[in-house]
Scaffold this motif. Structure first.
Motif, mmCIF file in Angstrom:
data_model
loop_
_atom_site.group_PDB
_atom_site.id
_atom_site.type_symbol
_atom_site.label_atom_id
_atom_site.label_comp_id
_atom_site.label_asym_id
_atom_site.label_seq_id
_atom_site.Cartn_x
_atom_site.Cartn_y
_atom_site.Cartn_z
ATOM 1 N N VAL A 105 0.936 -1.264 -0.049
ATOM 2 C CA VAL A 105 -0.046 -0.039 -0.011
ATOM 3 C C VAL A 105 0.940 1.322 0.109
ATOM 4 O O VAL A 105 0.675 2.426 -0.808
ATOM 5 C CB VAL A 105 -1.016 -0.085 1.394
ATOM 6 C CG1 VAL A 105 -1.568 1.397 1.564
ATOM 7 C CG2 VAL A 105 -1.902 -0.966 1.177
ATOM 8 N N ALA A 106 1.948 1.300 0.648
ATOM 9 C CA ALA A 106 2.795 2.421 0.944
ATOM 10 C C ALA A 106 3.497 2.781 -0.540
ATOM 11 O O ALA A 106 3.472 4.088 -0.965
ATOM 12 C CB ALA A 106 4.080 2.238 1.907
ATOM 13 N N LYS A 107 3.978 1.759 -1.316
ATOM 14 C CA LYS A 107 4.200 1.821 -2.715
ATOM 15 C C LYS A 107 3.337 2.412 -3.619
ATOM 16 O O LYS A 107 3.464 3.493 -4.255
ATOM 17 C CB LYS A 107 4.715 0.527 -3.362
ATOM 18 C CG LYS A 107 5.686 -0.198 -2.857
ATOM 19 C CD LYS A 107 5.897 -1.802 -3.314
ATOM 20 C CE LYS A 107 6.938 -2.370 -2.657
ATOM 21 N NZ LYS A 107 6.919 -3.790 -3.456
ATOM 22 N N LEU A 108 1.995 2.117 -3.529
ATOM 23 C CA LEU A 108 0.963 2.620 -4.365
ATOM 24 C C LEU A 108 0.709 4.028 -4.037
ATOM 25 O O LEU A 108 0.390 4.838 -4.914
ATOM 26 C CB LEU A 108 -0.382 1.616 -4.531
ATOM 27 C CG LEU A 108 -0.019 0.452 -4.967
ATOM 28 C CD1 LEU A 108 -0.998 -0.522 -4.818
ATOM 29 C CD2 LEU A 108 0.476 0.455 -6.399
ATOM 30 N N GLY A 115 -0.834 12.471 -7.881
ATOM 31 C CA GLY A 115 -1.980 12.768 -8.732
ATOM 32 C C GLY A 115 -1.768 12.786 -10.283
ATOM 33 O O GLY A 115 -2.663 13.178 -11.056
ATOM 34 N N HIS A 116 -0.917 11.944 -10.633
ATOM 35 C CA HIS A 116 -0.678 11.750 -12.226
ATOM 36 C C HIS A 116 -1.404 10.729 -13.064
ATOM 37 O O HIS A 116 -1.760 11.008 -14.196
ATOM 38 C CB HIS A 116 1.008 11.459 -12.377
ATOM 39 C CG HIS A 116 1.733 12.261 -12.014
ATOM 40 N ND1 HIS A 116 1.996 13.832 -12.120
ATOM 41 C CD2 HIS A 116 3.020 12.048 -11.174
ATOM 42 C CE1 HIS A 116 2.876 14.213 -11.733
ATOM 43 N NE2 HIS A 116 3.564 13.421 -10.953
ATOM 44 N N GLN A 117 -1.633 9.569 -12.013
ATOM 45 C CA GLN A 117 -2.553 8.395 -12.771
ATOM 46 C C GLN A 117 -3.632 8.135 -11.651
ATOM 47 O O GLN A 117 -3.501 8.318 -10.608
ATOM 48 C CB GLN A 117 -1.812 7.468 -12.981
ATOM 49 C CG GLN A 117 -0.586 7.579 -14.064
ATOM 50 C CD GLN A 117 0.056 6.360 -14.443
ATOM 51 O OE1 GLN A 117 1.375 6.535 -13.638
ATOM 52 N NE2 GLN A 117 -0.175 5.538 -15.161
ATOM 53 N N ASN A 127 3.229 0.128 -16.080
ATOM 54 C CA ASN A 127 2.347 1.160 -16.615
ATOM 55 C C ASN A 127 2.208 2.541 -15.671
ATOM 56 O O ASN A 127 1.428 3.244 -15.831
ATOM 57 C CB ASN A 127 1.000 0.362 -16.314
ATOM 58 C CG ASN A 127 0.784 -0.689 -17.622
ATOM 59 O OD1 ASN A 127 1.102 -0.259 -18.635
ATOM 60 N ND2 ASN A 127 -0.147 -1.778 -17.363
ATOM 61 N N VAL A 128 3.643 2.513 -14.644
ATOM 62 C CA VAL A 128 3.498 3.502 -13.845
ATOM 63 C C VAL A 128 4.164 4.776 -14.647
ATOM 64 O O VAL A 128 5.254 4.546 -15.192
ATOM 65 C CB VAL A 128 4.232 3.151 -12.516
ATOM 66 C CG1 VAL A 128 4.393 4.421 -11.864
ATOM 67 C CG2 VAL A 128 3.361 2.240 -11.905
ATOM 68 N N GLN A 129 3.934 5.850 -14.624
ATOM 69 C CA GLN A 129 4.226 6.885 -15.337
ATOM 70 C C GLN A 129 4.797 8.077 -14.189
ATOM 71 O O GLN A 129 4.088 8.255 -13.266
ATOM 72 C CB GLN A 129 3.413 7.582 -16.192
ATOM 73 C CG GLN A 129 3.114 6.486 -17.511
ATOM 74 C CD GLN A 129 1.899 7.074 -18.391
ATOM 75 O OE1 GLN A 129 1.625 8.147 -18.392
ATOM 76 N NE2 GLN A 129 1.679 6.271 -19.176
ATOM 77 N N GLY A 130 5.685 8.824 -14.442
ATOM 78 C CA GLY A 130 6.179 10.018 -13.739
ATOM 79 C C GLY A 130 6.732 9.477 -12.377
ATOM 80 O O GLY A 130 6.920 8.341 -12.047
ATOM 81 N N GLN A 131 6.997 10.583 -11.579
ATOM 82 C CA GLN A 131 7.575 10.252 -10.317
ATOM 83 C C GLN A 131 7.050 10.252 -9.228
ATOM 84 O O GLN A 131 5.705 10.623 -9.323
ATOM 85 C CB GLN A 131 8.601 11.583 -10.052
ATOM 86 C CG GLN A 131 9.753 11.998 -11.402
ATOM 87 C CD GLN A 131 10.804 11.070 -11.190
ATOM 88 O OE1 GLN A 131 11.402 10.521 -10.139
ATOM 89 N NE2 GLN A 131 10.871 10.509 -12.288
ATOM 90 N N ARG A 132 7.393 9.478 -8.438
ATOM 91 C CA ARG A 132 6.551 9.132 -7.084
ATOM 92 C C ARG A 132 7.029 10.016 -5.975
ATOM 93 O O ARG A 132 8.160 10.556 -6.032
ATOM 94 C CB ARG A 132 6.529 7.621 -6.534
ATOM 95 C CG ARG A 132 7.959 7.069 -6.564
ATOM 96 C CD ARG A 132 7.987 5.972 -5.747
ATOM 97 N NE ARG A 132 9.364 5.129 -5.720
ATOM 98 C CZ ARG A 132 10.314 5.799 -4.831
ATOM 99 N NH1 ARG A 132 10.052 6.957 -4.240
ATOM 100 N NH2 ARG A 132 11.739 5.136 -4.830
ATOM 101 N N LEU A 133 6.304 9.974 -4.987
ATOM 102 C CA LEU A 133 6.957 10.540 -3.620
ATOM 103 C C LEU A 133 8.157 9.799 -3.125
ATOM 104 O O LEU A 133 8.064 8.525 -3.259
ATOM 105 C CB LEU A 133 5.978 10.897 -2.512
ATOM 106 C CG LEU A 133 4.862 11.744 -2.887
ATOM 107 C CD1 LEU A 133 3.816 11.717 -1.589
ATOM 108 C CD2 LEU A 133 5.341 13.168 -3.031
#
Length: 385
Positions: A105-108, A115-117, A127-133
């Motif tokens: 859950v922390a990863k997601l 808010g990118h996807q 399928n993950v795009q952009g930067q995460r925290l």
């Protein structure tokens, strides 16, 4: 040697008591962060073991909010609730503290909070795009290895699960502090430990992406886990056994994140989804039967793993492979976990439903050393009854 790629978490800390220094580590690695979200479950929060890491974050000047709604096999609603809290408090860092479900859950949340996807867009591979925290992971069980994997599993319906697989899911920092696992009950220690052993075995025999680094990690993981699982179950306060289990689970996680798991997991998922059996136990119930099914295609590799568990063993590949199955059976027996599907409420009338569900796990079945048909899957479940 075939070409291959290998990815893992860039920074690992393996030290008993390191969780109490979480704030200092966050300040060192992420000096600009002032607001964090800690993702965990209510049961772990009640143990009081989150107090020291939370205090250390406060001492480091990091305002920390706690999301404790994680549950086993987390549904989409839990992930989205975590995202909503992260966004509401404008957090700049996500910390996973718990078992595999909390870490997933922390990863997601880290991926979705910017808010990118939408969550539905993430399912599948790449399928993950952009930067995460920024993301820090602290496991409290020695099982999933989720702190070092690029995979998160979500329950998407009453019984179905979907996976998100992407390099963005690798954490920035993982802290392995065995003191966080000291209160783990023996049955949970056993099932999570066997889950980690399955990760090592399936990574070592993965059909498509097996490589020298994953092999090295898998064999070392299996050696540590097999030597310490029964001891950790019998004496839950043994810090050396707990630390060895945590390290073994992490090494297995690194291995299967790069050389993915196969039919054991494919057949285990429906058991967990349809009958709410813990994931590690689901794996344990089908493990010996999948290994026997695979003997015709994987006996030399199983023989090599038998040598890891019993150095000096001799005999043909098939004989040593069967010895591996016997050793794993003895370990499971010594831990006292359930050994048959009937013991967890499954009977012959459920086999068709299980087989149908298993065949949907195409991502995993494709990694198996031997092709699995629906009839094969049903026969394996029947053998596990």
């Amino acid at each position: 040697m075939s070409a291959f790629q290998f990815r893992t978490v860039p920074h690992l800390i393996i030290e008993a008591g390191a969780a109490a220094q979480l704030g200092a580590q966050v300040a060192r690695h992420f000096p600009l962060v002032r607001r964090a979200l800690l993702v965990t479950d209510a049961g772990f929060l009640r143990t009081g073991q989150a107090a020291l890491p939370l205090h250390s974050l406060q001492a480091a000047g990091i305002e920390t909010h706690v999301f404790s709604e994680v549950q086993a096999d987390p549904p989409e609603a839990v992930v989205l609730a975590g995202v909503a809290m992260a966004q509401m408090f404008h957090v700049e860092l996500i910390i996973g503290l718990g078992g595999g479900s909390s870490l997933d859950v922390a990863k997601l949340v880290a991926v979705l909070a910017p808010g990118h996807q939408d969550l539905a867009q993430l399912y599948g591979i790449g399928n993950v795009q952009g930067q995460r925290l920024p993301l820090v992971q602290l496991p409290t069980t020695a099982g999933t290895g989720s702190e070092v994997t690029n995979i998160a599993i979500v329950t998407t319906g009453a019984t179905t699960k979907m996976g998100v697989v992407a390099p963005q899911l690798y954490a920035d920092l993982a802290i392995l502090d065995a003191s966080l696992t000291l209160g783990l009950p023996a049955p949970v220690t056993a099932t999570t430990g066997i889950d980690a052993m399955v990760h090592a075995i399936e990574a070592y025999t993965s059909r498509l992406l097996k490589n020298p680094l994953s092999d090295m990690l898998a064999t070392q993981a299996l050696s540590l886990l097999s030597a310490n699982l029964v001891a950790a179950c019998q004496d839950g306060a043994s810090l050396p056994a707990r630390q060895a289990m945590l390290l073994g689970a992490m090494l297995a996680g690194q291995a299967f994140s790069n050389a993915p798991v196969a039919a054991v997991h494919a057949l285990a998922y429906p058991i967990g989804g349809l009958f709410h059996v813990p994931h590690g136990l689901s794996n344990a119930l089908v493990l010996p039967h999948v290994l026997r099914f695979n003997l015709s295609h994987a006996a030399p590799l199983y023989a090599q793993l038998a040598t890891v568990l019993r150095p000096g063993i001799t005999g043909s590949d098939e004989a040593r492979a069967n010895t591996l199955i016997d050793i794993l059976h003895d370990i499971a027996l010594a831990t006292g976990i359930a050994r048959t599907l009937r013991e967890v409420g499954i009977d012959a009338s459920d086999l068709d439903r299980l087989a149908d569900a298993a065949m949907l796990q195409t991502r995993l079945l494709g990694n198996n050393p031997r092709a699995v048909t629906r009839d094969d899957a049903r026969a394996i479940y029947a053998a596990a009854l």
